[in-house]
Write a protein that holds these residues in place. Structure first.
Motif, PDB file in Angstrom:
ATOM      1  N   LEU A 104      49.337  41.368  45.604  1.00 43.41           N
ATOM      2  CA  LEU A 104      48.598  41.615  44.263  1.00 43.41           C
ATOM      3  C   LEU A 104      48.827  39.980  43.849  1.00 43.41           C
ATOM      4  O   LEU A 104      47.692  39.109  43.730  1.00 43.41           O
ATOM      5  CB  LEU A 104      49.289  41.753  43.020  1.00 43.41           C
ATOM      6  N   ARG A 109      44.724  39.389  45.637  1.00 44.88           N
ATOM      7  CA  ARG A 109      44.247  40.829  44.805  1.00 44.88           C
ATOM      8  C   ARG A 109      42.558  39.716  44.640  1.00 44.88           C
ATOM      9  O   ARG A 109      41.884  40.178  44.397  1.00 44.88           O
ATOM     10  CB  ARG A 109      44.290  41.241  43.617  1.00 44.88           C
ATOM     11  N   VAL A 164      43.081  44.915  49.568  1.00 48.28           N
ATOM     12  CA  VAL A 164      44.465  45.040  48.718  1.00 48.28           C
ATOM     13  C   VAL A 164      44.961  45.961  48.318  1.00 48.28           C
ATOM     14  O   VAL A 164      45.613  47.080  48.129  1.00 48.28           O
ATOM     15  CB  VAL A 164      44.010  43.696  46.929  1.00 48.28           C
ATOM     16  N   THR A 165      43.422  46.691  47.238  1.00 47.37           N
ATOM     17  CA  THR A 165      43.231  48.353  47.251  1.00 47.37           C
ATOM     18  C   THR A 165      43.380  49.458  48.235  1.00 47.37           C
ATOM     19  O   THR A 165      45.032  50.374  48.126  1.00 47.37           O
ATOM     20  CB  THR A 165      41.747  48.201  45.801  1.00 47.37           C
ATOM     21  N   ALA A 224      45.023  46.587  41.180  1.00 43.59           N
ATOM     22  CA  ALA A 224      43.780  45.889  42.277  1.00 43.59           C
ATOM     23  C   ALA A 224      43.091  46.299  41.683  1.00 43.59           C
ATOM     24  O   ALA A 224      41.663  45.758  42.204  1.00 43.59           O
ATOM     25  CB  ALA A 224      44.786  46.840  43.348  1.00 43.59           C
TER      26      ALA A 224
END
Length: 504
Positions: A128, A131, A138-139, A166
């Motif tokens: 995070l 992000r 990141v997702t 995210a």
């Protein structure tokens, strides 16, 4: 805005027109004289408008906007705290599952679920922090971490909440299409993994927390044929995940909409500021054009007549002293009139009267017969009709008639010396005033000009909704014909005059 300095006049660009003399072409357009003096602040005098000012954000929001890492660190810390608290709940839940005989006592599920939960918390918090810079990446990594956690220990932990955060960043920084594609892919993959591998979820924690008896109580026998959980509990976890991810997308989309709206308002403000500055620059250029035209009308006309009168007085000084004396009187009268007109022009550059009117807008000389007689004294053989025509009360029309007539006769004096005849006709119709000046052509070479002659006449006529036609005559010489409406016309445009491209 305060009254502090001369206000601008407005220029309306129109067609290009050749000057009477050999010279460069000028852009012609009517000039509207001001009735009030205002000062318009420049863009550089004002602080720039920012998106934070448009949003009206609180001090905390402004701090977060100025230092985004503060929010990233805060979210990561909150996730760590939630994960630490949640690890205690999952430890208790795993012990209860062992007690109920859902796991073998030696399966190690308690340590495995707790450690996996904590590792997932650390990985999610670390991801995070990145992000904002790489929301889609990141997702994707968050989905992979969720799959690993579910496959290893059957727990999702706080990775579901991390995945929602995210997706918030994706929705806040990417287009709607990208957001929903990423949301659909993440939801589908994690849902399949939940259905296949999750053993200890939020519903199990809520149902079994505190059921584990005190130490010393034997656990129930393990029943291998009994399934761990029902599909209903799996569906509860899926619905909870769906709610979290939709909440993240909704909040992120709202943040993006507010940011785009604020950016649009800021850009609109800046566009208006640029438009205002362009208008000021255009008005300044118009002011310079107005001064140049007025100076041309006052100085060039009067000096041309004065030079001709001085030459005539010098030539007649010996053989006709009376005529020389008359020429000198005309010379002095022309000089005084030019000086008064010069004062009028300079006065027009200053502030207007308190009632908003320009007290010096009235021309100093509106007697057409006097103007024509002055050119006769300078040597032009002028034949005039209609000089006693009653001109309209409108000052702008009266001034235009005077200036156009003076410019046309000055051009004859300068560019057609020795012309055998010059005919001047002034007519008044119910709707317009017409001025016609025609010469038979000069017998001697004329002098050069600035190229502002015909341009200035057209500017004055177009400002009133009229037009000026100027060009050579078929039988020789030059003709200027001006039509000035007495009242604003319904739809009158500038005359498209292509004659005289090789103007004198």
């Amino acid at each position: 805005m305060t009254s502090a300095e001369p206000g601008p006049r407005v220029v309306v660009p129109t067609t290009r027109g050749p000057g009477r003399s050999h010279g460069p072409e000028w852009e012609s357009g009517p000039v509207i004289r001001r009735a009030a003096v205002v000062r318009v602040p420049r863009t550089g005098d004002e602080p720039p408008l920012t998106e934070e000012q448009v949003r009206g954000a609180s001090p905390v929001a402004r701090l977060v906007t100025a230092r985004p890492w503060v929010m990233d660190v805060t979210v990561a810390v909150v996730i760590v705290l939630v994960g630490l608290v949640g690890s205690g709940f999952v430890w208790e839940t795993a012990n209860t599952a062992v007690y109920l005989g859902l796991y073998r006592p030696d399966s190690g599920i308690v340590e495995l679920a707790t450690s996996t939960w904590l590792v997932g918390t650390a990985v999610g918090a670390a991801l995070l922090l990145l992000r904002r810079a790489r929301p889609v990446t990141v997702t994707v990594l968050m989905v992979i971490a969720s799959l690993v956690s579910l496959q290893v220990a059957g727990v999702l932990g706080v990775l579901g909440a991390c995945l929602a955060c995210a997706l918030y960043s994706v929705a806040a920084s990417r287009s709607t299409t990208t957001t929903w594609i990423v949301f659909g892919a993440a939801m589908t993959v994690v849902t399949v993994a939940l259905w296949q591998w999750q053993d200890l979820g939020l519903i199990e924690i809520l149902a079994w927390f505190g059921v584990h008896p005190s130490n010393g109580v034997e656990t129930l026998p393990f029943r291998a044929e009994r399934p761990l959980f029902s599909p209903a509990r799996r569906m509860g976890s899926v619905l909870l995940l769906l709610a979290l991810l939709l909440l993240g997308v909704a909040v992120g989309s709202a943040a993006r909409s507010r940011r785009l709206h604020a950016a649009e308002l800021v850009e609109r403000y800046r566009a208006l500021a640029r438009q205002r500055d362009d208008g000021i620059a255009l008005a300044r250029a118009a002011e310079r054009a107005y001064i140049a035209r007025e100076m041309h009308d006052v100085v060039a006309h009067s000096l041309s007549v004065m030079v001709a009168l001085a030459d005539g007085a010098d030539a007649a000084f010996v053989r006709a002293p009376d005529r020389s004396r008359d020429a000198l009187r005309q010379l002095a009268s022309t000089g005084r009139s030019a000086l008064a007109d010069m004062q009028r022009v300079l006065g027009a550059l200053g502030p207007a009267d308190r009632d908003g009117t320009d007290r010096l807008a009235e021309p100093t000389e509106v007697d057409l017969a006097t103007v024509v007689e002055r050119f006769r004294a300078a040597g032009l053989p002028v034949t005039a009709t209609g000089l006693d025509t009653a001109l309209p009360q409108d000052t702008s029309v009266r001034l235009a008639v005077l200036r156009i007539l003076g410019e046309a006769l000055t051009n004859v004096l300068r560019h057609a010396p020795g012309a055998p005849s010059v005919e001047v006709t002034v007519r008044r119709t119910p709707t317009a005033v017409e001025v016609d000046v025609a010469d038979a052509g000069g017998t001697r070479p004329g002098s050069g000009g600035t190229g502002r002659g015909i341009v200035g006449m057209r500017e004055r006529a177009e400002l009133l909704g009229g037009h000026v036609e100027a060009g050579p005559r078929p039988e020789g010489g030059w003709r200027v014909h001006a039509v000035l409406p007495c009242a604003p016309p319904d739809a009158t445009g500038p005359a498209d005059d292509d004659e005289g491209e090789g103007g004198r």
